[in-house]
Design an enzyme around this catalytic site. Structure first.
Site, short mmCIF file in Angstrom:
data_model
loop_
_atom_site.label_atom_id
_atom_site.label_comp_id
_atom_site.label_asym_id
_atom_site.label_seq_id
_atom_site.Cartn_x
_atom_site.Cartn_y
_atom_site.Cartn_z
N GLY A 1 46.40 165.94 65.00
CA GLY A 1 45.51 166.61 64.06
C GLY A 1 45.02 167.91 64.65
O GLY A 1 45.24 168.21 65.83
N GLY B 1 41.61 170.92 64.26
CA GLY B 1 40.31 171.25 63.69
C GLY B 1 39.82 172.58 64.19
O GLY B 1 40.57 173.38 64.77
N ASP C 1 28.65 164.78 61.34
CA ASP C 1 29.90 165.02 60.61
C ASP C 1 30.65 163.72 60.36
O ASP C 1 31.87 163.64 60.55
CB ASP C 1 30.78 166.01 61.39
CG ASP C 1 31.83 166.69 60.50
OD1 ASP C 1 31.63 166.71 59.27
OD2 ASP C 1 32.83 167.17 61.04
#
Length: 296
Positions: free
Chosen positions: A58, A60, A173
């Site tokens: 991933g 970010g 978050d």
């Protein structure tokens, strides 16, 4: 919203945790493609210090996460890697702080950190590799999840947040993409990249101007100027996450982030009983309490 993240918990807050140690910058980890020097971004087969890169998991705002293997220990880990070029000192401190937070938190529902390196060109830390993908992946694949499955996830996340809150850490978050699923269906909380340590004097933190978080899961106090951020902020975000797990959609499905933020402050979400009439009254009541506009 209740002031604690785990129902029925009345334990008092512990003494403040010991001071955090600063990761040692003794060496500068580099991306080594077969011994031919540094490359701007790693690729499968490249080496980061003692780790061999296998695949990207991933990406970010603070770098990418890769599956990697320790060459000597033959241990697979998740490696979060950030290139230092162009980074401010504040961004470097934030990266190190995330690793330090994870090292302080000891709970099976929070990803565990193994090693931290901060160099001139790259910095990274390694964590548990959770092979089941994220909650966002499962919702995208399966749609609304069975109530029983969601309650198992909820219970584990609530206990994980209790551990963080007891050490004066607010995640800020919580969302499906930051929740990893183990192969047994359990949940692991990750990505403390924008977490905050609460002031020990009043155990609350006042916003200083920037809107921080992911709009669909932000609490009203994260959006409003002067909003007070504390553990109840995470409870709201956890409620928004569970709402999406049960319905397949977030509480506010507006077309732009600005519209979402406006709805978070002033609009009530569609009643979950309209979208999931099969839910138990206890689950409906719990979600309603999590998603109230006023934390008190």
């Amino acid at each position: 919203r209740p002031p604690r993240s785990r129902a029925g918990s009345n334990s008092s807050l512990p003494s403040p945790a010991p001071s955090r140690a600063t990761p040692s910058p003794a060496r500068s980890p580099g991306v080594t493609p077969g011994g031919r020097g540094l490359r701007a971004l790693p690729e499968p087969g490249d080496r980061i210090a003692d780790y061999c890169i296998e695949r990207k998991l991933g990406e970010g705002g603070m770098g990418a996460v890769w599956e990697a293997r320790h060459r000597m220990l033959d241990r697979r880990v998740a490696l979060k890697l950030v290139r230092c070029e162009g980074l401010s000192s504040q961004a470097r401190e934030r990266f190190a702080f995330e690793a330090q937070i994870l090292a302080r938190l000891r709970h099976p529902g929070i990803v565990r950190v193994y090693e931290v390196e901060v160099g001139d060109e790259w910095m990274y830390f390694t964590m548990d590799l959770v092979p089941g993908g994220s909650l966002a992946d499962r919702i995208g694949r399966d749609g609304p999840l069975p109530e029983r499955d969601v309650l198992v996830i909820l219970a584990e996340l609530a206990e994980a947040l209790d551990e963080a809150h007891d050490k004066f850490i607010v995640h800020r978050d919580i969302k499906p993409g930051n929740i990893l699923l183990r192969e047994d269906g359990g949940a692991v909380l990750t990505d403390f990249g924008i977490a905050k340590e609460l002031l020990e004097t009043d155990r609350r933190l006042t916003r200083t101007g920037a809107v921080v978080g992911t709009p669909n899961y932000m609490a009203p106090e994260q959006v409003e100027a002067g909003g007070q951020i504390d553990r109840r902020t995470d409870i709201y975000s956890l409620g928004a996450t569970i709402y999406e797990a049960l319905t397949g959609r977030p509480p506010f499905d507006a077309t732009s982030p600005v519209e979402v933020l406006a709805a978070v402050v002033s609009v009530e979400p569609v009643s979950i009983t309209k979208l999931r009439p099969d839910l138990s009254p206890a689950t409906v009541t719990m979600l309603d309490r999590c998603l109230v506009k006023e934390p008190d």
